[in-house]
Design an enzyme around this catalytic site. Sequence first.
Site, PDB file in Angstrom:
ATOM      1  N   LYS A   1     -42.391   1.384 -47.415  1.00 54.18           N
ATOM      2  CA  LYS A   1     -42.596   1.355 -48.863  1.00 54.18           C
ATOM      3  C   LYS A   1     -42.198   2.709 -49.436  1.00 54.18           C
ATOM      4  O   LYS A   1     -42.653   3.751 -48.971  1.00 54.18           O
ATOM      5  CB  LYS A   1     -44.060   1.058 -49.186  1.00 54.18           C
ATOM      6  CG  LYS A   1     -44.311   0.883 -50.681  1.00 54.18           C
ATOM      7  CD  LYS A   1     -45.705   0.379 -50.935  1.00 54.18           C
ATOM      8  CE  LYS A   1     -46.754   1.451 -50.946  1.00 54.18           C
ATOM      9  NZ  LYS A   1     -46.648   2.445 -52.039  1.00 54.18           N
TER      10      LYS A   1
ATOM     11  N   ASP B   1     -41.740   0.610 -54.540  1.00 54.64           N
ATOM     12  CA  ASP B   1     -43.028   0.507 -55.241  1.00 54.64           C
ATOM     13  C   ASP B   1     -43.035   1.420 -56.459  1.00 54.64           C
ATOM     14  O   ASP B   1     -43.643   2.476 -56.446  1.00 54.64           O
ATOM     15  CB  ASP B   1     -44.146   0.877 -54.246  1.00 54.64           C
ATOM     16  CG  ASP B   1     -45.535   0.849 -54.858  1.00 54.64           C
ATOM     17  OD1 ASP B   1     -45.706   0.223 -55.921  1.00 54.64           O
ATOM     18  OD2 ASP B   1     -46.455   1.436 -54.246  1.00 54.64           O
TER      19      ASP B   1
ATOM     20  N   LYS C   1     -43.756   0.056 -59.521  1.00 55.26           N
ATOM     21  CA  LYS C   1     -44.716  -0.617 -60.425  1.00 55.26           C
ATOM     22  C   LYS C   1     -44.246  -0.583 -61.880  1.00 55.26           C
ATOM     23  O   LYS C   1     -44.903   0.012 -62.752  1.00 55.26           O
ATOM     24  CB  LYS C   1     -46.104   0.024 -60.329  1.00 55.26           C
ATOM     25  CG  LYS C   1     -46.747  -0.088 -58.960  1.00 55.26           C
ATOM     26  CD  LYS C   1     -48.182   0.385 -58.989  1.00 55.26           C
ATOM     27  CE  LYS C   1     -48.820   0.413 -57.623  1.00 55.26           C
ATOM     28  NZ  LYS C   1     -48.281   1.466 -56.732  1.00 55.26           N
TER      29      LYS C   1
ATOM     30  N   ASP D   1     -43.204  -2.051 -68.748  1.00 56.78           N
ATOM     31  CA  ASP D   1     -42.541  -1.589 -69.970  1.00 56.78           C
ATOM     32  C   ASP D   1     -42.131  -2.831 -70.761  1.00 56.78           C
ATOM     33  O   ASP D   1     -42.506  -3.957 -70.387  1.00 56.78           O
ATOM     34  CB  ASP D   1     -41.319  -0.724 -69.577  1.00 56.78           C
ATOM     35  CG  ASP D   1     -41.004   0.359 -70.602  1.00 56.78           C
ATOM     36  OD1 ASP D   1     -41.040   0.037 -71.815  1.00 56.78           O
ATOM     37  OD2 ASP D   1     -40.721   1.499 -70.208  1.00 56.78           O
TER      38      ASP D   1
ATOM     39  N   THR E   1     -56.111  -1.695 -56.144  1.00 57.78           N
ATOM     40  CA  THR E   1     -57.183  -1.802 -55.136  1.00 57.78           C
ATOM     41  C   THR E   1     -58.123  -0.590 -55.162  1.00 57.78           C
ATOM     42  O   THR E   1     -59.144  -0.597 -54.485  1.00 57.78           O
ATOM     43  CB  THR E   1     -56.570  -1.941 -53.723  1.00 57.78           C
ATOM     44  OG1 THR E   1     -55.485  -1.030 -53.593  1.00 57.78           O
ATOM     45  CG2 THR E   1     -56.080  -3.338 -53.488  1.00 57.78           C
TER      46      THR E   1
ATOM     47  N   ARG F   1     -51.921   6.264 -45.712  1.00 61.18           N
ATOM     48  CA  ARG F   1     -52.567   7.423 -45.088  1.00 61.18           C
ATOM     49  C   ARG F   1     -53.065   7.235 -43.661  1.00 61.18           C
ATOM     50  O   ARG F   1     -52.921   8.155 -42.844  1.00 61.18           O
ATOM     51  CB  ARG F   1     -53.685   7.940 -46.017  1.00 61.18           C
ATOM     52  CG  ARG F   1     -53.123   8.690 -47.216  1.00 61.18           C
ATOM     53  CD  ARG F   1     -54.112   8.805 -48.333  1.00 61.18           C
ATOM     54  NE  ARG F   1     -54.358   7.513 -48.979  1.00 61.18           N
ATOM     55  CZ  ARG F   1     -55.174   7.349 -50.016  1.00 61.18           C
ATOM     56  NH1 ARG F   1     -55.823   8.371 -50.505  1.00 61.18           N
ATOM     57  NH2 ARG F   1     -55.324   6.152 -50.555  1.00 61.18           N
TER      58      ARG F   1
HETATM   59  O1  C5P Z   1     -52.709   5.471 -48.169  1.00 59.22           O
HETATM   60  P1  C5P Z   1     -53.025   4.060 -48.525  1.00 59.22           P
HETATM   61  O2  C5P Z   1     -53.044   3.135 -47.311  1.00 59.22           O
HETATM   62  O3  C5P Z   1     -54.234   3.904 -49.404  1.00 59.22           O
HETATM   63  O4  C5P Z   1     -51.744   3.597 -49.374  1.00 59.22           O
HETATM   64  C1  C5P Z   1     -51.679   2.382 -50.077  1.00 59.22           C
HETATM   65  C2  C5P Z   1     -50.398   2.354 -50.832  1.00 59.22           C
HETATM   66  O5  C5P Z   1     -50.320   1.129 -51.566  1.00 59.22           O
HETATM   67  C3  C5P Z   1     -50.242   3.469 -51.853  1.00 59.22           C
HETATM   68  O6  C5P Z   1     -48.874   3.828 -51.881  1.00 59.22           O
HETATM   69  C4  C5P Z   1     -50.627   2.832 -53.165  1.00 59.22           C
HETATM   70  O7  C5P Z   1     -49.926   3.408 -54.248  1.00 59.22           O
HETATM   71  C5  C5P Z   1     -50.177   1.390 -52.955  1.00 59.22           C
HETATM   72  N1  C5P Z   1     -50.868   0.384 -53.764  1.00 59.22           N
HETATM   73  C6  C5P Z   1     -52.244   0.232 -53.762  1.00 59.22           C
HETATM   74  N2  C5P Z   1     -52.844  -0.717 -54.544  1.00 59.22           N
HETATM   75  C7  C5P Z   1     -52.108  -1.522 -55.315  1.00 59.22           C
HETATM   76  C8  C5P Z   1     -50.719  -1.395 -55.311  1.00 59.22           C
HETATM   77  C9  C5P Z   1     -50.119  -0.430 -54.504  1.00 59.22           C
HETATM   78  O8  C5P Z   1     -52.931   0.927 -53.025  1.00 59.22           O
HETATM   79  N3  C5P Z   1     -52.684  -2.485 -56.022  1.00 59.22           N
END
Ligand code: C5P
Length: 237
Positions: free
Chosen positions: A32, A59, A61, A64, A123, A215
């Site tokens: 991603k 990603d 998002k 607009d 989330t 992460r």
């Molecule tokens: O580090 P982590 O596992 O929390 O990363 C989750 C990734 O998914 C991040 O890049 C975050 O921006 C993305 N994301 C999210 N929730 C969403 C959409 C995308 O956590 N609803």
Amino acid sequence: MRDRLIVALDTDDGEEIDWLSGALMDIVPWVKVSFQAFSTVGTEVFPWLNGRGHKIFLDLKFHDIPNTVARDVGTMTKHGAQMINMHAAGGLEMMQAARDSADDAAYSADIPRPLLLGVTVLTSMDETGFQQSFGSERGLTKQVVYLARLAQEAGLDGVVASPLEIEPIRKACGDNFVIVTPGIRPTWADTGDQRRITTPTEAIQRGADYIVVGRPIIEADDPLEAAGMILEEMREA
Ligand code: C5P
């Protein structure tokens, strides 16, 4: 299972992107690319990572007016993204325009159309945070399902949602609707700012098509080992 794990390359360090994607290329096809990585590498990210055999979930998002998002999605389709997302809260017309534009761009470049996803509710938000931020008394799950239906009506392929919402989305949108779930935390990882989370096992058991992990993999002492452990957990599920 390797096709259902998406590793978030959430860094603005080009060398780290190089190292991570190089290390992961044999075990995880999907990566991603978020704004941090995209602003570091630019559109070169497509030939670079695709050339290594990676598939790219872009990603950014988008959110607009319909004309702008249609152009953005069309441009990124031509560049070769395999998955693109936009905020479903941008509305029906915005998502329809994005779908039409992706169709046209893919047709004229003679390439497959990318999967198009609507982001429902982030989330990192819990019910209180959602109601506060949107001035709404609506339940969070109800809002997620509403936006998922709207995305489907607009012609998108699926949504990004929490693993906790998979069942109600499936019920509302059916088995062919793609559900991508971030908010994944193995038992050994820190929660960080994520709120509506589950383990990889639970997300797969609940029926996620793809899980996104950032992460817990990229900040691990050994990212390759962490990715391997998550894949193993997904296989066992
Ligand atoms: O580090 P982590 O596992 O929390 O990363 C989750 C990734 O998914 C991040 O890049 C975050 O921006 C993305 N994301 C999210 N929730 C969403 C959409 C995308 O956590 N609803």
